[in-house]
Design an enzyme around this catalytic site. Structure first.
Site, short mmCIF file in Angstrom:
data_model
loop_
_atom_site.label_atom_id
_atom_site.label_comp_id
_atom_site.label_asym_id
_atom_site.label_seq_id
_atom_site.Cartn_x
_atom_site.Cartn_y
_atom_site.Cartn_z
N PHE A 1 0.84 -1.20 0.00
CA PHE A 1 0.00 0.00 0.00
C PHE A 1 0.88 1.26 0.00
O PHE A 1 1.88 1.33 0.73
CB PHE A 1 -0.88 -0.04 1.27
CG PHE A 1 -1.86 1.08 1.40
CD1 PHE A 1 -3.08 1.03 0.73
CD2 PHE A 1 -1.58 2.18 2.21
CE1 PHE A 1 -4.02 2.06 0.87
CE2 PHE A 1 -2.51 3.21 2.35
CZ PHE A 1 -3.72 3.15 1.68
N ASN B 1 -3.76 1.76 10.44
CA ASN B 1 -4.55 2.24 9.30
C ASN B 1 -4.98 0.96 8.59
O ASN B 1 -4.30 0.48 7.69
CB ASN B 1 -3.70 3.12 8.38
CG ASN B 1 -4.43 3.43 7.08
OD1 ASN B 1 -5.66 3.34 7.01
ND2 ASN B 1 -3.68 3.76 6.05
N PRO B 2 -6.09 0.39 9.04
CA PRO B 2 -6.48 -0.92 8.50
C PRO B 2 -7.23 -0.78 7.18
O PRO B 2 -7.55 0.33 6.76
CB PRO B 2 -7.43 -1.44 9.59
CG PRO B 2 -8.09 -0.21 10.11
CD PRO B 2 -7.07 0.89 10.02
N1 SAM Z 1 -0.05 1.18 7.67
C1 SAM Z 1 0.26 1.34 6.25
C2 SAM Z 1 -0.03 2.75 5.81
O1 SAM Z 1 -0.75 3.46 6.52
O2 SAM Z 1 0.48 3.17 4.76
C3 SAM Z 1 -0.55 0.33 5.39
C4 SAM Z 1 -2.03 0.51 5.48
S1 SAM Z 1 -2.98 -0.51 4.40
C5 SAM Z 1 -4.41 0.47 4.26
C6 SAM Z 1 -3.51 -1.85 5.42
C7 SAM Z 1 -2.48 -2.95 5.68
O3 SAM Z 1 -3.02 -3.91 6.59
C8 SAM Z 1 -2.05 -3.74 4.45
O4 SAM Z 1 -0.65 -3.77 4.38
C9 SAM Z 1 -2.63 -5.15 4.67
O5 SAM Z 1 -1.82 -6.17 4.14
C10 SAM Z 1 -2.68 -5.21 6.18
N2 SAM Z 1 -3.72 -6.08 6.78
C11 SAM Z 1 -5.00 -6.27 6.36
N3 SAM Z 1 -5.67 -7.06 7.24
C12 SAM Z 1 -4.81 -7.34 8.26
C13 SAM Z 1 -4.91 -8.11 9.46
N4 SAM Z 1 -6.04 -8.73 9.80
N5 SAM Z 1 -3.82 -8.19 10.26
C14 SAM Z 1 -2.66 -7.58 9.92
N6 SAM Z 1 -2.51 -6.85 8.79
C15 SAM Z 1 -3.57 -6.72 7.97
N1 GLN Z 2 -8.16 5.98 1.99
C1 GLN Z 2 -7.71 4.83 1.25
C2 GLN Z 2 -7.92 5.02 -0.23
O1 GLN Z 2 -7.31 5.90 -0.76
C3 GLN Z 2 -8.28 3.57 1.82
C4 GLN Z 2 -7.33 3.14 2.85
C5 GLN Z 2 -7.74 2.10 3.76
O2 GLN Z 2 -8.62 1.25 3.53
N2 GLN Z 2 -7.08 2.13 4.85
O3 GLN Z 2 -8.61 4.31 -0.92
#
Ligand code: SAM
Ligand code: GLN
Length: 255
Positions: free
Chosen positions: A73, A170-171
């Site tokens: 991401f 940030n899930p």
């Molecule tokens: N924290 C980073 C940022 O803010 O740029 C990445 C955010 S991205 C929206 C969500 C991340 O959560 C992804 O890398 C995904 O692989 C991970 N993820 C999704 N479900 C998860 C879970 N149940 N446990 C751990 N990681 C998870």
């Molecule tokens: N705000 C994100 C987007 O640009 C979504 C990120 C997220 O699910 N944490 O689509």
């Protein structure tokens, strides 16, 4: 899509030529046929929606440059506000141990380790994210305070859960049915989507983990406050600088 196509084309050219972006416009640079065709190919790729930062291989976050690549991401500017709030709280309470659930490129966790001196336990379900976040921790000199493991939620650190004073995340929070901009669709779907209503991550996290004695700060979608009030009774919601409710906040510390 590209908001500033000319600038993006210059950034792509600078990357291929290995020069600063200013030099692309101000200096006479000899460009080989090979380089020309690579630049053309990448600019076309971008024009077809491929994310700029995957082409450049990095994205700035909290004033630091983070490696990013396909499968990870791309950090967003709104998440910088979460990090700023977390840093204030860490300072105010003198926190030492912080978790970053779903660390991706390590944007949140590496910035926290860098700017606060706290130890960060980070997780991600993606092997690529574990690999890239480690590269970023190394790049920013915090390998000794950024521990990352592959796994769901905080499963890899279950025995350390008691020690964690703050949980950041940030899930994924996008609804399955949402229509996203074309370039976002090149990002990993497990980073974005969280079930039919986008709330699966929060539902499962707060069912599994007690927040007693901890501070929790998580990013949310702007239309999720009412539903989240039901899932996480007692949570507060904080606005971002544009006035939208974008963060869930719990503070159950006694002092
Ligand atoms: N924290 C980073 C940022 O803010 O740029 C990445 C955010 S991205 C929206 C969500 C991340 O959560 C992804 O890398 C995904 O692989 C991970 N993820 C999704 N479900 C998860 C879970 N149940 N446990 C751990 N990681 C998870
Ligand atoms: N705000 C994100 C987007 O640009 C979504 C990120 C997220 O699910 N944490 O689509």
């Amino acid at each position: 899509m590209a908001e500033n196509p000319v600038l993006e084309a210059i950034l792509i050219a600078a990357k291929v030529l290995g020069v600063r972006k200013e030099d692309v416009v101000t200096k006479d640079i000899i460009v080989s046929e090979k380089e020309k065709s690579i630049i053309k190919e990448l600019v076309e790729k971008r024009a077809n929606g491929y994310p700029l930062h995957y082409i450049l291989g990095e994205k700035e976050f909290m004033g630091l440059s983070f490696f990013v690549e396909e499968g990870v991401f791309i950090p967003r500017p709104e998440t910088e506000e979460l990090v700023e709030m977390a840093l204030d709280l860490i300072k105010r309470y003198g926190l030492r141990v912080v978790a970053d659930v779903g660390t991706g490129s390590g944007a949140i966790g590496v910035s926290i380790a860098k700017f606060s001196g706290a130890i960060v336990f980070a997780t991600d379900i993606s092997e690529k994210a574990v690999e890239v976040s480690l590269k970023n921790a190394k790049r920013h000199g915090v390998l000794d305070r950024f521990v990352v493991k592959r796994g769901r939620f905080l499963e890899p650190f279950e025995k350390d859960y008691e020690k964690m004073e703050m949980i950041l995340s940030n899930p994924p929070y996008v609804k399955m049915s949402a229509r996203l901009p074309q370039d976002v669709l090149f990002e990993p779907s497990e980073a974005l989507f969280a079930g039919e209503d986008g709330l699966d991550f929060y539902r499962e996290f707060f069912r599994r983990y007690s927040t007693e004695g901890k501070i929790v700060l998580m990013e949310i979608g702007e239309d999720q406050v009412e539903e989240l009030k039901k899932i996480v009774p007692g949570a507060a919601f904080l606005k971002d600088t544009s006035g939208r409710y974008r963060f869930l906040h719990i503070n159950r510390r006694s002092s």
